[in-house]
Motif scaffolding. Structure first.
Motif, PDB file in Angstrom:
ATOM      1  N   GLY A  55       0.796  -1.229   0.000  1.00 22.87           N
ATOM      2  CA  GLY A  55       0.000   0.000   0.000  1.00 22.87           C
ATOM      3  C   GLY A  55       0.818   1.263   0.000  1.00 22.87           C
ATOM      4  N   GLU A  56       1.966   1.220   0.627  1.00 25.87           N
ATOM      5  CA  GLU A  56       2.820   2.405   0.757  1.00 25.87           C
ATOM      6  C   GLU A  56       4.245   1.907   0.956  1.00 25.87           C
ATOM      7  OE1 GLU A  56       1.454   6.084   3.173  1.00 25.87           O
ATOM      8  OE2 GLU A  56       1.000   4.284   4.308  1.00 25.87           O
ATOM      9  N   PRO A  57       5.210   2.790   0.795  1.00 20.88           N
ATOM     10  CA  PRO A  57       6.557   2.379   1.187  1.00 20.88           C
ATOM     11  C   PRO A  57       6.545   2.071   2.685  1.00 20.88           C
ATOM     12  CG  PRO A  57       6.607   4.468  -0.031  1.00 20.88           C
ATOM     13  CD  PRO A  57       5.169   4.165   0.268  1.00 20.88           C
TER      14      PRO A  57
ATOM     15  N   ASP B 278       7.635  -7.271   1.096  1.00 20.49           N
ATOM     16  CA  ASP B 278       7.131  -5.921   0.838  1.00 20.49           C
ATOM     17  C   ASP B 278       6.749  -5.900  -0.633  1.00 20.49           C
ATOM     18  OD1 ASP B 278       6.666  -3.237   0.441  1.00 20.49           O
ATOM     19  OD2 ASP B 278       8.738  -2.616   0.786  1.00 20.49           O
ATOM     20  N   THR B 279       5.446  -5.862  -0.901  1.00 23.67           N
ATOM     21  CA  THR B 279       4.946  -6.094  -2.256  1.00 23.67           C
ATOM     22  C   THR B 279       4.509  -4.803  -2.918  1.00 23.67           C
ATOM     23  OG1 THR B 279       2.682  -6.459  -1.454  1.00 23.67           O
ATOM     24  CG2 THR B 279       4.126  -8.387  -1.577  1.00 23.67           C
TER      25      THR B 279
ATOM     26  N   GLN C  56      -0.087  -2.012  -8.046  1.00 21.12           N
ATOM     27  CA  GLN C  56      -1.113  -0.973  -8.141  1.00 21.12           C
ATOM     28  C   GLN C  56      -2.426  -1.576  -8.626  1.00 21.12           C
ATOM     29  OE1 GLN C  56       1.057   1.169 -11.352  1.00 21.12           O
ATOM     30  NE2 GLN C  56       1.242   2.858  -9.905  1.00 21.12           N
ATOM     31  N   THR C  57      -3.512  -0.817  -8.461  1.00 20.30           N
ATOM     32  CA  THR C  57      -4.790  -1.229  -9.054  1.00 20.30           C
ATOM     33  C   THR C  57      -4.554  -1.559 -10.525  1.00 20.30           C
ATOM     34  OG1 THR C  57      -5.918   0.308  -7.569  1.00 20.30           O
ATOM     35  CG2 THR C  57      -7.181  -0.508  -9.446  1.00 20.30           C
TER      36      THR C  57
ATOM     37  N   ASP D 143       5.408   6.406  -9.680  1.00 22.36           N
ATOM     38  CA  ASP D 143       6.123   6.319  -8.407  1.00 22.36           C
ATOM     39  C   ASP D 143       7.596   6.676  -8.597  1.00 22.36           C
ATOM     40  OD1 ASP D 143       3.863   5.490  -7.124  1.00 22.36           O
ATOM     41  OD2 ASP D 143       4.592   3.507  -6.587  1.00 22.36           O
TER      42      ASP D 143
ATOM     43  N   LEU E  91      11.096   2.018  -3.169  1.00 26.30           N
ATOM     44  CA  LEU E  91      10.032   2.918  -3.607  1.00 26.30           C
ATOM     45  C   LEU E  91      10.030   4.175  -2.739  1.00 26.30           C
ATOM     46  CD1 LEU E  91       8.422   1.990  -5.988  1.00 26.30           C
ATOM     47  CD2 LEU E  91       9.054  -0.006  -4.638  1.00 26.30           C
TER      48      LEU E  91
ATOM     49  N   ARG F 112       4.694   8.510  -4.460  1.00 27.11           N
ATOM     50  CA  ARG F 112       4.228   9.034  -5.739  1.00 27.11           C
ATOM     51  C   ARG F 112       5.143  10.165  -6.202  1.00 27.11           C
ATOM     52  NH1 ARG F 112       1.466   5.916  -8.500  1.00 27.11           N
ATOM     53  NH2 ARG F 112       0.467   7.637  -9.595  1.00 27.11           N
TER      54      ARG F 112
ATOM     55  N   LYS G 137      -3.677   5.348   2.723  1.00 24.79           N
ATOM     56  CA  LYS G 137      -2.599   6.174   2.179  1.00 24.79           C
ATOM     57  C   LYS G 137      -2.726   7.597   2.702  1.00 24.79           C
ATOM     58  CE  LYS G 137      -2.661   3.667  -2.180  1.00 24.79           C
ATOM     59  NZ  LYS G 137      -2.147   2.406  -1.708  1.00 24.79           N
TER      60      LYS G 137
HETATM   61  C1  6R9 Z   1      -1.849  -2.349  -4.185  1.00 28.12           C
HETATM   62  C2  6R9 Z   1      -2.205  -0.903  -4.030  1.00 28.12           C
HETATM   63  C3  6R9 Z   1      -0.906   2.001  -5.730  1.00 28.12           C
HETATM   64  C4  6R9 Z   1       0.187   2.886  -5.162  1.00 28.12           C
HETATM   65  C5  6R9 Z   1       1.520   2.695  -5.846  1.00 28.12           C
HETATM   66  C6  6R9 Z   1       2.469   3.129  -4.744  1.00 28.12           C
HETATM   67  C7  6R9 Z   1       1.815   2.637  -3.485  1.00 28.12           C
HETATM   68  C8  6R9 Z   1       1.641   0.150  -3.081  1.00 28.12           C
HETATM   69  C9  6R9 Z   1       3.607  -0.274  -2.257  1.00 28.12           C
HETATM   70  C10 6R9 Z   1       3.557   1.088  -2.586  1.00 28.12           C
HETATM   71  C11 6R9 Z   1       5.733   1.375  -1.890  1.00 28.12           C
HETATM   72  C12 6R9 Z   1       4.823  -0.784  -1.687  1.00 28.12           C
HETATM   73  N1  6R9 Z   1       2.318   1.322  -3.080  1.00 28.12           N
HETATM   74  N2  6R9 Z   1       2.416  -0.819  -2.571  1.00 28.12           N
HETATM   75  N3  6R9 Z   1       4.621   1.910  -2.401  1.00 28.12           N
HETATM   76  N4  6R9 Z   1       5.860   0.089  -1.523  1.00 28.12           N
HETATM   77  N5  6R9 Z   1       4.961  -2.065  -1.310  1.00 28.12           N
HETATM   78  O1  6R9 Z   1      -1.927  -0.290  -3.014  1.00 28.12           O
HETATM   79  O2  6R9 Z   1      -2.834  -0.338  -5.120  1.00 28.12           O
HETATM   80  O3  6R9 Z   1      -4.368   1.458  -4.192  1.00 28.12           O
HETATM   81  O4  6R9 Z   1      -3.773   1.352  -6.664  1.00 28.12           O
HETATM   82  O5  6R9 Z   1      -2.096   2.090  -4.946  1.00 28.12           O
HETATM   83  O6  6R9 Z   1       0.420   2.559  -3.796  1.00 28.12           O
HETATM   84  O7  6R9 Z   1       2.560   4.525  -4.705  1.00 28.12           O
HETATM   85  O8  6R9 Z   1       1.609   3.465  -7.014  1.00 28.12           O
HETATM   86  P1  6R9 Z   1      -3.338   1.172  -5.245  1.00 28.12           P
END
Ligand code: 6R9
Length: 698
Positions: free
Chosen positions: A426-428, A450-451, A454-455, A547, A559, A562, A660
Motif C-alpha cells: 500500500g505504501e513504502p 514488501d509487495t 497498483q490497481t 512512483d 520505492l 508518488r 494512504k
Molecule cells: C496495491 C495498491 C498504488 C500505489 C503505488 C504506490 C503505493 C503500493 C507499495 C507502494 C511502496 C509498496 N504502493 N504498494 N509503495 N511500496 N509495497 O496499493 O494499489 O491502491 O492502486 O495504490 O500505492 O505509490 O503506485 P493502489
C-alpha cells in the motif's frame, strides 16, 4: 491545554508563501546545485537507502519454497513461455491460440482465444477435486459473530447468487455495482458476477453518495448489491441511505439487492429486493459457462487522491493467471496447511486479488474480518491471528505504524507462534516499521515480503520471494519472475545502481489493466506517453507507474512514494518517504507525513507532521524540545538540507480509506490554503483536528 498548545504540545503555524514552487523532478544525479547547506546531500540521502541490515530466508522455508531462485533466469530466457506455464495453473475449457497479442500497443490481449470461467476456477474445481469440506472463509464480524464457509458451501451460495442475478435480468457484459461491508456476501457477489460474465464494480463501503453515484454512472451499472449496513467502531453504520441517494440519480439501475446485516430499519423502494429472499430461494444448481480470456472481469476505480477517478478495467484469463501465480509464489501458500489473512477491504484492489481471486483460485483457507483493528480492543488483530492460527498475514504499513504507536505489549499478549510469513502493501514501509513488524509480530524470525503493485497492475509486480530473497528493511527488492521493471531518469534512460528516478515497467504483463473504462485516450496518456514509443522515443512501449524509486548499490529497488510527493529543496530532490523514515526512526515518533510547501528562498521547504508515540513527553516546553530534537535528528540522519523547516506534532494524519496519507491536504495546511476535496478521507474530522491544532499554534 491553553493557547499555543494542542493535546500534543506546541504547534507552529507555517509561514505564508507566494506562488507555487517548481514541479518536483526526480533526477537527483543531474540536478544537484551545490550549496553550503546541501553539501554532501546525495551521500547523506544514499545512507538511508544503504540499509546494511539484510535477512536471509529461514532455511526451512527456503528448502520447501513454492518458487525457487532459478525461476528468474527461466522467466527471463522466455517470458511468454513462463507465463504460459503459469496459465496452466488454471482450468481452461478451451486452450489459447496465442500467449500474447501486442500488435496494437499499448492495448494487450493475453491467452488469445482461450476460454475459462473464473468462479469455476475459484470454487467448483476444488469441490470436484474432493476438497469441498475445506474451509474457504473463517469470517468474523466486528461484534464477534462468526461464520465458517467451506468450499462446498461457497459453491452453493455462488450458484444461488448467480441464479438470482440472472433472474434480475443481468446478463454477460452487464455491470453490477457492489457496495458492501466486509461480509461473505461481498465475495459471493463478486464470484456470482464472474460466474455469469457480468462485470463487477466494487465501491468501497465507506464512500459517500456522490462517489458512489459517479462510479455507478460511469459504469452504467444495472444492479447494485448492498446491505442495510455493517458494523464499524462498535456500532451499526448504515449503507442503505447512501445507496438510496445515489440510485435516485442513476437511471441505469434497475434493481438493488440488499443484504440484511445489522437488522436496522431502512427505507424501501420498488427497486429493492432482500438478498436473503431473492438469493435465498434461488436454486443451488448453476451451470457455469466459459468466457473469452479477454472478457471484462471487473472495473475498479482508483482511490482518486488527486484527479477524477479512473475506472481501471481488468479482464479474465491474464488477470487470474497472475493473481493466482503471485499468491502461490510471493506468499508461498500451501493450501493444505496454511491459514491466510489479508486485512484489506474487498473495496480495494488488494481485496480483489488477495482476498478473492488469488487465495480462492489456489484453494486457500482464509480469515475475513469485518471491522476495525481497535474494536472492541487494540489487540483485536492479534486475537484473530491467535484464534484462527493464522500462518500468513498480509497488511499495510499504516496499520503497522498504528500498532507501533499503541505499543509492543499489545501483540506480546497473544500467541502469534502460528505465523510463518508476513506481507506489506500500500505504501513504502519505513525501515523502522519493517523492523518492528519482524520483531514484534514475527518474533524476530519471519520473512517479510514488501509487495509493490497498483490497481492498474492487477497483481504483485515487485517483491521478495520468501524462500529466495535476502530482504532489506524498506526495500521491495526486485521485479518478480516474468516482470520487467526498471528505474529511469527524466529522459527514460535506466539509472545506474545508486541512482534515483521513475519506476517503469517495460513489457506487458498478464494482469495489466486493459484500458480506463470508456476512455482509451486517457489510458494511453496517463500510463504510456511519458516514456518510450508513446512519447515518440524508440519502438518499445514503456509503462509509467507514477512512483519515484531508487536503485541501491546492489540494484535493489526502493520505492519513494508518488512522483508528486517528491520535494525540490534548493535544487535537491528529496523524497517525502526518506524524511518520513528518518522521523519514524526517532524513538518518540510513531508516524510522520512530510510535504513540500512553497518557500520564497528554497523553492520548496520541508514541512513535517508527526504523531508522537504514546510514551513521548509533549506538553509545554517538552513539545518544543521534541520538535528541536526531531529537526536535529533528521539533519543528522539525512544531512542538513533535509532538516524540516517546521514540524507539527499532531494526533492523527489524514488518510484515504485504503490507508494512504493524503499529502495533498497537508500541503494545503502547510501553505495556508483552504482545504481541497476531503471526501475520500477515512475520517474527515482529522483535518479539523489538525487545523484546530494549527490555529492555536505559536
Ligand atoms: C496495491 C495498491 C498504488 C500505489 C503505488 C504506490 C503505493 C503500493 C507499495 C507502494 C511502496 C509498496 N504502493 N504498494 N509503495 N511500496 N509495497 O496499493 O494499489 O491502491 O492502486 O495504490 O500505492 O505509490 O503506485 P493502489
Amino acid at each position: 491545554s491553553g493557547a499555543g498548545k494542542t493535546p500534543f504540545g506546541a504547534i507552529r503555524r507555517p509561514r505564508q508563501s507566494p506562488a507555487p514552487g517548481p514541479r518536483a523532478n526526480l533526477c537527483t544525479e543531474t540536478q544537484v546545485t551545490p550549496s553550503d547547506e546541501g553539501a554532501g546531500m546525495s551521500e547523506a540521502l544514499a545512507n538511508l537507502l544503504n540499509e546494511t541490515r539484510q535477512f536471509p530466508p529461514p532455511a526451512e522455508l527456503a528448502a520447501n519454497a513454492n518458487v525457487t531462485g532459478e525461476t528468474y533466469a527461466a522467466a527471463n530466457a522466455d517470458r511468454l513461455a513462463f507465463w504460459e506455464q503459469q496459465a496452466q495453473r488454471l482450468t481452461w475449457t478451451k486452450r489459447w491460440d496465442r500467449v500474447l497479442d501486442w500488435s496494437k500497443p499499448p492495448f494487450a490481449r493475453w491467452f488469445v482465444g482461450g476460454q475459462l470461467n473464473v468462479a469455476y476456477n475459484c470454487v467448483d474445481r476444488h469441490v470436484e477435486a474432493g476438497r469441498g469440506d475445506r474451509v474457504a472463509i473463517h469470517w468474523e464480524g466486528e461484534p464477534g459473530d462468526t461464520r465458517t464457509i467451506t468450499y462446498a458451501e461457497l459453491q452453493k451460495l455462488t450458484c444461488q447468487a448467480a441464479n438470482a442475478l440472472t433472474e434480475l435480468g443481468v446478463t454477460a457484459g452487464d455491470r453490477v455495482a457492489i457496495y458492501l461491508p466486509m461480509v461473505p456476501e461481498a465475495v459471493v457477489a463478486m464470484l456470482a458476477c464472474a460466474r455469469i460474465g457480468a462485470t463487477h464494480s466494487v465501491v468501497f463501503g465507506g464512500f459517500s453518495a456522490d462517489a458512489l453515484t459517479n462510479r455507478i454512472q460511469d459504469a452504467a451499472a444495472k444492479v447494485v448489491v448492498t446491505a442495510d449496513g455493517g458494523y464499524r467502531r462498535g456500532r451499526p453504520s448504515a449503507l442503505k441511505p447512501t445507496v438510496d441517494e445515489a440510485v435516485s440519480n442513476c437511471p441505469s439501475v434497475e434493481h438493488v439487492l440488499v443484504v440484511r446485516r445489522t437488522g436496522e430499519e431502512c427505507s424501501w423502494s420498488a427497486k429493492d429486493r432482500w438478498w436473503h429472499e431473492t438469493v435465498g430461494r434461488a436454486s443451488v444448481e448453476h451451470q457455469a459457462t466459459a468466457f473469452d480470456s479477454e472478457h471484462p472481469l471487473f472495473i475498479l476505480y482508483t482511490s482518486g487522491t488527486t484527479a477524477r477517478p479512473k475506472g481501471i478495467l481488468h479482464t479474465t484469463g491474464g488477470y487470474l493467471t497472475q493473481a493466482s501465480y503471485t499468491m502461490h509464489g510471493v506468499f508461498d501458500l500451501k493450501p493444505d496447511t496454511d491459514v491466510y489473512w489479508c486485512t484489506a477491504d474487498v473495496g480495494w484492489v488488494t481485496g480483489h486479488s488477495y482476498i478473492v481471486y488469488g487465495p480462492l483460485s489456489n484453494g486457500a483457507t482464509q480469515v475475513m474480518y469485518e471491522g476495525t483493528p481497535d474494536t472492541p480492543h487494540r489487540g483485536r488483530f492479534w486475537e484473530l491471528v491467535d484464534r484462527y492460527r493464522v500462518t500468513i498475514l498480509y497488511t499495510a504499513p499504516t496499520l503497522i505504524r498504528t500498532m507501533m504507536k499503541w505499543g509492543e505489549e499489545i501483540p506480546a499478549g497473544f500467541d502469534l507462534s502460528s505465523l510463518r510469513l508476513l506481507g506489506s502493501v500500500g505504501e513504502p514501509i519505513n525501515p523502522e516499521a519493517w523492523m518492528w513488524y519482524r520483531q514484534h509480530v514475527g518474533g524476530g524470525q519471519l520473512p517479510i515480503v514488501d509487495t509493490w503493485w497498483q490497481t492498474e497492475t492487477g497483481a504483485i509486480m515487485i517483491s521478495p520471494l520468501p524462500g529466495v530473497t535476502h530482504t532489506k528493511p524498506g526495500s521491495a527488492m526486485t521485479p518478480l519472475p516474468g516482470i520487467n521493471g526498471d528505474v529511469v531518469d527524466d529522459q527514460g534512460q535506466p539509472v545506474p545502481n545508486g541512482g534515483g528516478g521513475y519506476l517503469v515497467l517495460r513489457e506487458p504483463w498478464p494482469s495489466m489493466l486493459r484500458t480506463i473504462w470508456g476512455d482509451d485516450n486517457r489510458f494511453v496518456e496517463t500510463y504510456w506517453s511519458r516514456f518510450g514509443a508513446g512519447a515518440g522515443v524508440g519502438d518499445d512501449w514503456v509503462y509509467f507507474a507514477g512512483d519515484g524509486a531508487k536503485k541501491d548499490d546492489d540494484g535493489h529497488i526502493w520505492l519513494l512514494g508518488r512522483v508528486d510527493d517528491v520535494m525540490l529543496v534548493s535544487g535537491h530532490n528529496i523524497s517525502t518517504t526518506e524524511v518520513e523514515s528518518a522521523l519514524v526512526s526517532h524513538p518518540s515518533v510513531a508516524e510522520a507525513a512530510v510535504v513540500g510547501a512553497t518557500d520564497p528562498t528554497t523553492g520548496q521547504a520541508i514541512v513535517a507532521f508527526a504523531i508522537p508515540r504514546g510514551s513521548a513527553e509533549t506538553e509545554g516546553t517538552a513539545g518544543a524540545q521534541l520538535i528541536t530534537d526531531l529537526r536535529d535528528h533528521v539533519a543528522r540522519t539525512l544531512g542538513p538540507i533535509a532538516k524540516p523547516r517546521q514540524i507539527m506534532l499532531v494526533p492523527e494524519l489524514p488518510k484515504t480509506r485504503s490507508g494512504k496519507i493524503m499529502r495533498r491536504l497537508l500541503r494545503d495546511v502547510a501553505e495556508n490554503r483552504s482545504l481541497g476535496d476531503v471526501t475520500t478521507l477515512q475520517d474527515s474530522s482529522v483535518m479539523e483536528l489538525i487545523a484546530t491544532g494549527m490555529g492555536a499554534g505559536t
